[in-house]
Design a protein around this motif. Structure first.
Motif, PDB file in Angstrom:
ATOM      1  N   LYS A 119       1.543  -3.569   9.405  1.00  8.64           N
ATOM      2  CA  LYS A 119       2.721  -4.404   9.238  1.00  8.64           C
ATOM      3  C   LYS A 119       3.423  -4.063   7.929  1.00  8.64           C
ATOM      4  O   LYS A 119       2.924  -3.291   7.114  1.00  8.64           O
ATOM      5  N   GLY A 120       4.599  -4.655   7.722  1.00 11.15           N
ATOM      6  CA  GLY A 120       5.349  -4.428   6.504  1.00 11.15           C
ATOM      7  C   GLY A 120       4.799  -5.222   5.336  1.00 11.15           C
ATOM      8  O   GLY A 120       4.043  -6.191   5.519  1.00 11.15           O
ATOM      9  N   PHE A 121       5.208  -4.852   4.118  1.00 15.14           N
ATOM     10  CA  PHE A 121       4.664  -5.501   2.925  1.00 15.14           C
ATOM     11  C   PHE A 121       5.252  -6.885   2.687  1.00 15.14           C
ATOM     12  O   PHE A 121       4.855  -7.569   1.745  1.00 15.14           O
ATOM     13  N   ALA A 122       6.185  -7.296   3.530  1.00 14.36           N
ATOM     14  CA  ALA A 122       6.681  -8.666   3.415  1.00 14.36           C
ATOM     15  C   ALA A 122       5.708  -9.672   4.009  1.00 14.36           C
ATOM     16  O   ALA A 122       5.836 -10.873   3.785  1.00 14.36           O
ATOM     17  N   THR A 123       4.704  -9.179   4.751  1.00 12.67           N
ATOM     18  CA  THR A 123       3.717 -10.057   5.369  1.00 12.67           C
ATOM     19  C   THR A 123       2.815 -10.657   4.287  1.00 12.67           C
ATOM     20  O   THR A 123       2.164  -9.919   3.537  1.00 12.67           O
TER      21      THR A 123
ATOM     22  N   GLN B 206      -0.075 -12.073   4.379  1.00 11.67           N
ATOM     23  CA  GLN B 206      -1.497 -11.712   4.499  1.00 11.67           C
ATOM     24  C   GLN B 206      -1.753 -10.295   3.991  1.00 11.67           C
ATOM     25  O   GLN B 206      -2.793 -10.035   3.388  1.00 11.67           O
ATOM     26  N   LEU B 207      -0.798  -9.385   4.239  1.00 16.49           N
ATOM     27  CA  LEU B 207      -0.968  -8.020   3.734  1.00 16.49           C
ATOM     28  C   LEU B 207      -0.873  -8.005   2.212  1.00 16.49           C
ATOM     29  O   LEU B 207      -1.652  -7.304   1.542  1.00 16.49           O
ATOM     30  N   LEU B 208       0.052  -8.768   1.650  1.00 15.96           N
ATOM     31  CA  LEU B 208       0.140  -8.861   0.189  1.00 15.96           C
ATOM     32  C   LEU B 208      -1.153  -9.433  -0.395  1.00 15.96           C
ATOM     33  O   LEU B 208      -1.616  -8.992  -1.454  1.00 15.96           O
ATOM     34  N   ALA B 209      -1.739 -10.410   0.298  1.00 16.52           N
ATOM     35  CA  ALA B 209      -3.012 -10.971  -0.169  1.00 16.52           C
ATOM     36  C   ALA B 209      -4.106  -9.921  -0.126  1.00 16.52           C
ATOM     37  O   ALA B 209      -4.928  -9.816  -1.057  1.00 16.52           O
ATOM     38  N   LEU B 210      -4.145  -9.127   0.951  1.00 17.34           N
ATOM     39  CA  LEU B 210      -5.156  -8.069   1.066  1.00 17.34           C
ATOM     40  C   LEU B 210      -4.983  -7.030  -0.033  1.00 17.34           C
ATOM     41  O   LEU B 210      -5.970  -6.599  -0.663  1.00 17.34           O
ATOM     42  N   VAL B 211      -3.741  -6.622  -0.286  1.00 15.88           N
ATOM     43  CA  VAL B 211      -3.476  -5.629  -1.327  1.00 15.88           C
ATOM     44  C   VAL B 211      -3.940  -6.140  -2.688  1.00 15.88           C
ATOM     45  O   VAL B 211      -4.608  -5.427  -3.451  1.00 15.88           O
ATOM     46  N   HIS B 212      -3.635  -7.395  -3.000  1.00 17.96           N
ATOM     47  CA  HIS B 212      -4.012  -7.935  -4.311  1.00 17.96           C
ATOM     48  C   HIS B 212      -5.509  -8.234  -4.400  1.00 17.96           C
ATOM     49  O   HIS B 212      -6.085  -8.200  -5.502  1.00 17.96           O
TER      50      HIS B 212
ATOM     51  N   GLY C 188      -7.568 -17.145 -12.051  1.00 20.47           N
ATOM     52  CA  GLY C 188      -6.292 -16.603 -11.615  1.00 20.47           C
ATOM     53  C   GLY C 188      -6.410 -15.826 -10.317  1.00 20.47           C
ATOM     54  O   GLY C 188      -5.546 -15.941  -9.435  1.00 20.47           O
ATOM     55  N   LEU C 189      -7.479 -15.035 -10.171  1.00 21.82           N
ATOM     56  CA  LEU C 189      -7.697 -14.262  -8.948  1.00 21.82           C
ATOM     57  C   LEU C 189      -7.829 -15.176  -7.739  1.00 21.82           C
ATOM     58  O   LEU C 189      -7.186 -14.958  -6.698  1.00 21.82           O
ATOM     59  N   LEU C 190      -8.653 -16.214  -7.867  1.00 24.51           N
ATOM     60  CA  LEU C 190      -8.878 -17.132  -6.745  1.00 24.51           C
ATOM     61  C   LEU C 190      -7.582 -17.844  -6.353  1.00 24.51           C
ATOM     62  O   LEU C 190      -7.246 -17.951  -5.163  1.00 24.51           O
ATOM     63  N   CYS C 191      -6.837 -18.332  -7.344  1.00 25.19           N
ATOM     64  CA  CYS C 191      -5.594 -19.047  -7.047  1.00 25.19           C
ATOM     65  C   CYS C 191      -4.542 -18.103  -6.479  1.00 25.19           C
ATOM     66  O   CYS C 191      -3.841 -18.449  -5.509  1.00 25.19           O
ATOM     67  N   PHE C 192      -4.425 -16.929  -7.052  1.00 20.94           N
ATOM     68  CA  PHE C 192      -3.356 -16.009  -6.669  1.00 20.94           C
ATOM     69  C   PHE C 192      -3.528 -15.523  -5.234  1.00 20.94           C
ATOM     70  O   PHE C 192      -2.583 -15.579  -4.433  1.00 20.94           O
ATOM     71  N   VAL C 193      -4.717 -15.051  -4.892  1.00 22.23           N
ATOM     72  CA  VAL C 193      -4.946 -14.540  -3.539  1.00 22.23           C
ATOM     73  C   VAL C 193      -4.854 -15.675  -2.524  1.00 22.23           C
ATOM     74  O   VAL C 193      -4.277 -15.507  -1.434  1.00 22.23           O
ATOM     75  N   THR C 194      -5.393 -16.844  -2.874  1.00 22.38           N
ATOM     76  CA  THR C 194      -5.291 -18.002  -1.971  1.00 22.38           C
ATOM     77  C   THR C 194      -3.837 -18.397  -1.748  1.00 22.38           C
ATOM     78  O   THR C 194      -3.408 -18.668  -0.614  1.00 22.38           O
TER      79      THR C 194
ATOM     80  N   THR D 261      -2.033 -18.200   1.977  1.00 23.72           N
ATOM     81  CA  THR D 261      -1.708 -19.474   2.637  1.00 23.72           C
ATOM     82  C   THR D 261      -0.257 -19.895   2.473  1.00 23.72           C
ATOM     83  O   THR D 261       0.193 -20.825   3.149  1.00 23.72           O
ATOM     84  N   GLY D 262       0.464 -19.214   1.558  1.00 19.58           N
ATOM     85  CA  GLY D 262       1.829 -19.638   1.284  1.00 19.58           C
ATOM     86  C   GLY D 262       1.906 -20.876   0.412  1.00 19.58           C
ATOM     87  O   GLY D 262       2.964 -21.517   0.318  1.00 19.58           O
ATOM     88  N   TRP D 263       0.812 -21.247  -0.224  1.00 20.45           N
ATOM     89  CA  TRP D 263       0.760 -22.404  -1.126  1.00 20.45           C
ATOM     90  C   TRP D 263       1.360 -21.961  -2.466  1.00 20.45           C
ATOM     91  O   TRP D 263       0.679 -21.448  -3.348  1.00 20.45           O
ATOM     92  N   LEU D 264       2.648 -22.149  -2.630  1.00 22.27           N
ATOM     93  CA  LEU D 264       3.405 -21.518  -3.701  1.00 22.27           C
ATOM     94  C   LEU D 264       3.033 -22.037  -5.083  1.00 22.27           C
ATOM     95  O   LEU D 264       3.066 -21.291  -6.060  1.00 22.27           O
ATOM     96  N   VAL D 265       2.689 -23.323  -5.190  1.00 26.66           N
ATOM     97  CA  VAL D 265       2.295 -23.861  -6.503  1.00 26.66           C
ATOM     98  C   VAL D 265       1.003 -23.205  -6.978  1.00 26.66           C
ATOM     99  O   VAL D 265       0.865 -22.831  -8.151  1.00 26.66           O
TER     100      VAL D 265
END
Length: 441
Positions: free
Chosen positions: A43-47, A49-55, A98-104, A108-112
């Motif tokens: 998929k594209g990098f706008a996904t 879940q893919l951004l989470a996997l990359v990070h 930071g790692l746990l919060c950022f990837v989560t 999940t799209g939990w922006l805060v």
């Protein structure tokens, strides 16, 4: 040059070890999830879940291991004690949070939570950069390896600033049309500017030490490679941000490829002139990593010349080969050497000469390590046709093979770790005086 990866200048081993353990834990999670996460690369990098996997790969594995290795190796390379190691320990807990919060937040799209994770990671990286930079400042002299670290830290500083901006942009959208350009700049500075430059510098020192070929290192070639790799992210980012024509981006891509070619050639030169003639376990990993880096950069050049847009699938291949093929392959190979040496130093050095102790290669299973390298390499390369054909089944097969390769590596990692505190009561074949110390100069 330093003759080892530890000295009186190195910090207490708990500092690098905690980052190493974090990286290995993340690698274990990614290995278990690989059959299900590899299709995300189609998929594209706008996904999200893919951004989470990359990070999870870049921050969870690559970043954690590189930071831990830096805390251990920088004081040894420049022969200067690490400044404020307590800040390094603090950086770990901030980094982990930071790692746990950022990837989560990404997944999940939990922006805060995402913004909070970006903030914590920014603070952790700032602490890391400060500790290493202050240590470098105290050095009596800086050689070409140390300058790789200096340039990498400068590029990382900009990458972190861009990353924090992008994390808050997810929450507010204040970057507008600049988002895609800054995302490209962030990825370029993080992967090409920090990871590639730092891995090259560390590899020059480690490979020279492992092969007893430190004097074979060509300093003009190393300086040329540093100039190419260090300048490339700035040229590429200038193009992303429309501060220069496409020719500037093409030149940047060519310089990045040239830097990796010089690095690969330097590795081959060192191995050709090695005085320790046996095939060490790290060699296939290092050569595979260099090869994947060259292929990734070459595809980058072709894509820039052809003017391919950000949604083209070739960028997935470029990023995949850079993250898994170059960085994570090199990490596995060098981890076998660094972890075994530090474990031996901690556990067996105090009793060497008074009782039989193992050699370095006896702390793990070399055949299992080679099997892991083969499986991992096949899995990484198999993802290329999977991405090209957009085949979920082929990507899942590649994920299974990668998981098996990482399983071999992690089994050996656990075996090495089992020597850390618990005495090894196994009988060794050669308990004589010549086998009671690791292979060192």
């Amino acid at each position: 040059m330093s003759a080892g990866i530890s000295s009186a200048n190195a910090p207490e081993l708990d500092l690098p070890a905690r980052f190493m353990v974090c990286g290995m834990a993340c690698l274990g999670i990614l290995a278990l999830a690989a059959p299900w996460t590899m299709p995300l690369l189609l998929k594209g990098f706008a996904t999200p879940q893919l951004l989470a996997l990359v990070h999870a790969n870049t921050v969870g594995v690559i970043g954690a291991v590189i930071i831990g290795a830096s805390y251990q190796l920088v004081p040894v390379v420049i022969e200067t004690p690490l400044v404020q190691p307590q800040l390094g320990r603090l950086s770990f807990w901030v980094y982990l949070l930071g790692l746990l919060c950022f990837v989560t937040g990404l997944a999940t799209g939990w922006l805060v939570v995402l913004a909070a994770g970006g903030t914590f990671l920014g603070i952790a990286f700032a602490l890391y950069i400060s500790v290493v930079a202050l240590t470098l400042r105290r050095a009596a002299r800086l050689d070409v390896v140390a300058w790789h670290i200096v340039v990498a830290l400068g590029n990382l500083s900009l990458a972190v600033c861009l990353g924090v901006l992008l994390a808050y942009n997810k929450l507010t959208g204040f970057l507008g049309d600049l988002t895609l350009a800054l995302l490209g700049s962030h990825a370029t500075f993080m992967l090409a500017g920090w990871v590639v430059v730092l891995l090259a510098g560390v590899a020059y020192r480690l490979v020279g030490m492992f092969t007893l070929a430190e004097d074979a290192l060509s300093h003009p070639v190393a300086w040329a490679g540093l100039a190419c790799s260090g300048l490339a992210p700035w040229l590429l980012s200038s193009y992303w941000l429309k501060l220069g024509p496409r020719l500037v981006g093409i030149v940047g891509a060519i310089m990045l490829c040239g830097g990796l070619l010089l690095f690969a050639g330097q590795l081959l030169w060192l191995y050709r002139h090695r005085r320790r003639r046996n095939i060490d376990v790290h060699i296939p990993f290092a050569l595979t990593a260099a090869g994947c880096g060259v292929v990734s950069a070459s595809l980058f050049v072709v894509s820039m010349v052809r003017g391919l847009g950000p949604n083209e699938i070739v960028w997935n291949i470029v990023v995949w080969l850079a993250i898994a093929g170059l960085a994570e392959t090199a990490i596995q190979g060098f981890f076998y050497k660094i972890a075994t040496f530090l474990t031996w130093l901690h556990r067996y050095a105090p009793v060497a000469g008074r009782q039989p102790v193992p050699r370095l290669e006896e702390l793990y299973q070399p055949r299992l390590a080679i099997a892991g390298w083969l499986l991992w390499t096949i899995g990484v390369l198999l993802m290329v046709p999977a991405i090209v054909t957009s085949s979920p089944i082929l990507s899942q097969i590649a994920g299974v093979i990668q998981a098996l390769g990482l399983g071999c590596f992690l089994w050996n990692t656990a075996t090495i770790g089992s020597h850390w505190r618990v005495p090894n009561k196994a009988r060794f074949e050669n308990p004589g005086a010549e086998s009671t110390a690791p292979h060192r100069r």
